[in-house]
Design a protein around this motif. Structure first.
Motif, mmCIF file in Angstrom:
data_model
loop_
_atom_site.group_PDB
_atom_site.id
_atom_site.type_symbol
_atom_site.label_atom_id
_atom_site.label_comp_id
_atom_site.label_asym_id
_atom_site.label_seq_id
_atom_site.Cartn_x
_atom_site.Cartn_y
_atom_site.Cartn_z
ATOM 1 N N SER A 264 -8.926 -7.419 12.389
ATOM 2 C CA SER A 264 -8.542 -8.714 11.835
ATOM 3 C C SER A 264 -7.832 -9.570 12.882
ATOM 4 C CB SER A 264 -7.641 -8.521 10.614
ATOM 5 O OG SER A 264 -8.308 -7.804 9.603
ATOM 6 N N ILE B 85 -10.468 -10.672 15.427
ATOM 7 C CA ILE B 85 -11.319 -11.725 14.870
ATOM 8 C C ILE B 85 -10.548 -13.040 14.801
ATOM 9 C CG2 ILE B 85 -12.473 -12.496 12.769
ATOM 10 C CD1 ILE B 85 -13.299 -9.629 12.274
ATOM 11 N N SER B 86 -9.261 -12.945 14.422
ATOM 12 C CA SER B 86 -8.442 -14.150 14.334
ATOM 13 C C SER B 86 -8.289 -14.816 15.692
ATOM 14 C CB SER B 86 -7.064 -13.800 13.747
ATOM 15 O OG SER B 86 -6.229 -14.933 13.706
ATOM 16 N N ARG C 3 -12.333 -15.355 16.827
ATOM 17 C CA ARG C 3 -13.188 -16.016 15.836
ATOM 18 C C ARG C 3 -14.612 -15.467 15.846
ATOM 19 N NH1 ARG C 3 -10.485 -20.421 13.937
ATOM 20 N NH2 ARG C 3 -8.703 -21.142 15.150
ATOM 21 N N ASP C 4 -14.721 -14.151 16.004
ATOM 22 C CA ASP C 4 -16.028 -13.500 15.999
ATOM 23 C C ASP C 4 -16.204 -12.746 14.688
ATOM 24 O OD1 ASP C 4 -18.418 -12.339 16.514
ATOM 25 O OD2 ASP C 4 -17.705 -10.962 18.058
ATOM 26 N N LEU C 5 -16.918 -13.364 13.742
ATOM 27 C CA LEU C 5 -17.119 -12.746 12.434
ATOM 28 C C LEU C 5 -18.320 -11.810 12.398
ATOM 29 C CD1 LEU C 5 -16.443 -15.806 10.097
ATOM 30 C CD2 LEU C 5 -14.975 -13.812 10.433
ATOM 31 N N SER C 6 -18.984 -11.638 13.527
ATOM 32 C CA SER C 6 -20.165 -10.772 13.552
ATOM 33 C C SER C 6 -19.803 -9.297 13.728
ATOM 34 C CB SER C 6 -21.105 -11.194 14.686
ATOM 35 O OG SER C 6 -20.473 -11.049 15.955
ATOM 36 N N ARG D 61 -18.278 -5.563 12.956
ATOM 37 C CA ARG D 61 -18.214 -4.716 11.770
ATOM 38 C C ARG D 61 -17.495 -3.418 12.111
ATOM 39 N NH1 ARG D 61 -19.519 -8.941 10.469
ATOM 40 N NH2 ARG D 61 -21.315 -9.616 9.195
ATOM 41 N N LEU E 122 -16.668 -9.359 5.533
ATOM 42 C CA LEU E 122 -16.941 -10.054 6.790
ATOM 43 C C LEU E 122 -18.336 -10.663 6.789
ATOM 44 C CD1 LEU E 122 -15.421 -7.628 9.456
ATOM 45 C CD2 LEU E 122 -14.525 -9.822 8.716
ATOM 46 N N LEU F 269 -18.185 -13.746 4.685
ATOM 47 C CA LEU F 269 -17.475 -14.795 5.403
ATOM 48 C C LEU F 269 -18.327 -15.382 6.518
ATOM 49 C CD1 LEU F 269 -13.871 -13.321 5.701
ATOM 50 C CD2 LEU F 269 -14.590 -15.253 4.310
ATOM 51 N N GLU F 270 -19.008 -14.500 7.255
ATOM 52 C CA GLU F 270 -19.869 -14.982 8.332
ATOM 53 C C GLU F 270 -20.980 -15.870 7.783
ATOM 54 O OE1 GLU F 270 -22.524 -13.183 12.040
ATOM 55 O OE2 GLU F 270 -21.993 -11.913 10.323
#
Length: 465
Positions: free
Chosen positions: A203, A206-207, A210-213, A215, A236, A239-240
């Motif tokens: 998290s 990603i924050s 900013r990579d929501l890809s 897992r 995720l 969201l992505e």
């Protein structure tokens, strides 16, 4: 000028439960329970061992005295011990007394003295100094009528020694068990909470990136951790997908609004420089009006679309006759499109719980799409089968290629770029809204089409009484 700091949240110290980790709480609680259990076990072991040893020692005193009773004889008024008589057996001292309570044979334990009288068949405890003894007397009657006493005396030191030994062993073993349990609990807790650490770490990454890809893709973890990881990955993914749709939506909306805005600006500039007659001004105003209406329709559809996606659209489900709704929309569209040949196959009396406004819009969008981009013949059908309601709109237009059939449901997608500028105001939102309305009614849309063979859009939804 004084700065306004009211928007800044006051700094507060973390509460007690916020300052410590769940891992520490679990380990502490687990260790505390083990300490309590170990203490209870130790007390239980000491109590049971003491009682057991005391009962065993009492049994030895009784059995020792009774065993010697058969190895005593009286000849010529003389009490004598036979060869099998044992003066010391299993920690029990045995003494012989005559009928007048005078000692005949045997010795008391060293340091023992007592003035206790004789009582037949009664086990007694007495203290001598700081030691505790058991005394048991047995009254013997010989065949010649003479009598004698056998007294058994046993020191309880053996019981105390065994109990202290048990306590000593427990004092070494149980703390080790507690320490081992704490260490084991630490590793088990760390393994169990590892997914939370990974989720926290991801998290943060990603924050920052900013990579929501990304897992988790957890493997070789507990069932609960696996379920948690799967739920997080699904979140995720949603969201992505939402962010991608939002980016695409913003891009498409900006692109679609750019054209009418540019037309309006250019027409205004042209009118200012060249229009001199009322007729020319009327033509310019007509163009601007059409573009403004198109923008207004697009904004209205975008607002409805956003409300449906966010779940804020007020849906009023009521029991309604869908056959009447479809028939009314068809009649209205037939008047608006006199050049199109309409055919109907609407079964009467098909009712279900629907939002009348949204259902009307769904049918209108399907028919409008068929009239604009289909052929000269449009067929609308409605029927019920196996508890499902089917609505289809079929045209004989140019059709849609297989690679584009999934794209027709995307916002702002159009097979031909020129359609963005048609006079009817198409903006590529109609079919996207159709699919959202179908989802609201727990239905699904499907498309059957082939190039130059027309298209058939079908709604399948459950019938609700």
């Amino acid at each position: 000028m004084a700065k306004n700091n009211s928007s800044k949240a006051p700094k507060t110290r973390p509460q007690f439960w916020e300052a410590i980790s769940v891992k520490f709480i679990i380990i502490f609680w687990f260790t505390l329970l083990m300490v309590i259990v170990s203490a209870l076990v130790m007390v239980f072991m000491l109590t049971v061992s003491r009682l057991t040893m005391e009962q065993d020692m009492q049994r030895r005193v009784l059995s020792g005295v009774k065993a010697n009773s058969n190895d005593l004889k009286c000849e010529n008024d003389t009490i004598q011990a036979k060869g099998g008589f044992q003066y010391y057996v299993n920690g029990v001292y045995c003494l012989i007394y005559d009928a007048n309570c005078n000692k005949v044979a045997g010795e008391y334990p060293e340091g023992f003295y007592t003035n206790a009288g004789f009582e037949d068949g009664i086990l007694r405890a007495t203290e001598c100094g700081d030691k505790k003894y058991y005394i048991y007397d047995s009254y013997i009657t010989f065949k010649n009528g003479r009598h004698a006493w056998i007294r058994g005396v046993s020191l309880t030191t053996t019981t105390v020694t065994v109990a202290s030994t048990v306590a000593k062993v427990a004092s070494y073993v149980l703390p080790g068990v507690v320490v081992a349990s704490a260490i084991g609990g630490y590793f088990i807790t760390r393994a169990a909470l590892k997914p939370i650490d990974e989720i926290t770490k991801m998290s943060d990454e990603i924050s920052e990136g900013r990579d929501l890809s990304r897992r988790l893709n957890m493997r070789n973890v507990t069932k609960e951790a696996y379920i948690l990881g799967q739920s997080y990955d699904k979140m995720l993914e949603r969201l992505e997908r939402s962010f991608d749709m939002e980016k695409q939506f913003t891009s498409d909306a900006s692109h679609e609004l750019r054209t009418p805005t540019a037309v309006i600006i250019s027409q205004c500039e042209y009118a200012q420089e060249h229009d001199t007659t009322p007729e020319e001004f009327q033509d310019t105003i007509g163009i601007i009006k059409r573009q403004a209406r198109r923008m207004n329709a697009m904004v209205s559809q975008l607002l409805s679309f956003a409300r449906m996606e966010q779940g804020t659209q007020k849906v009023k489900l009521e029991h309604a006759d869908i056959s009447d709704i479809v028939e009314a929309v068809c009649e209205e569209q037939a008047e608006l499109n006199p050049e199109v040949d309409f055919q109907y196959a609407i079964d009467p009396g098909i009712c279900s719980n629907v939002d009348i406004t949204l259902m009307s819009r769904l049918v209108e969008n399907l028919i409008t799409n068929a009239c604009k981009f289909g052929g000269k013949h449009v067929k609308v059908g409605l029927y019920e089968e196996d508890g499902q309601i089917y609505l289809f709109v079929r045209d004989d237009g140019i059709g849609i290629s297989p690679e584009n059939q999934k794209k027709v449901w995307d916002r702002f997608w159009q097979a031909e770029p020129s359609r963005s500028d048609n006079r009817e105001g198409s903006n590529g939102l109609g079919l996207s809204m159709v699919r959202e309305i179908a989802k609201i009614h727990r239905g699904e849309m499907s498309l059957q089409s082939a190039p130059r063979q027309g298209s058939t859009f079908t709604l399948k939804m459950p019938k609700e009484e």
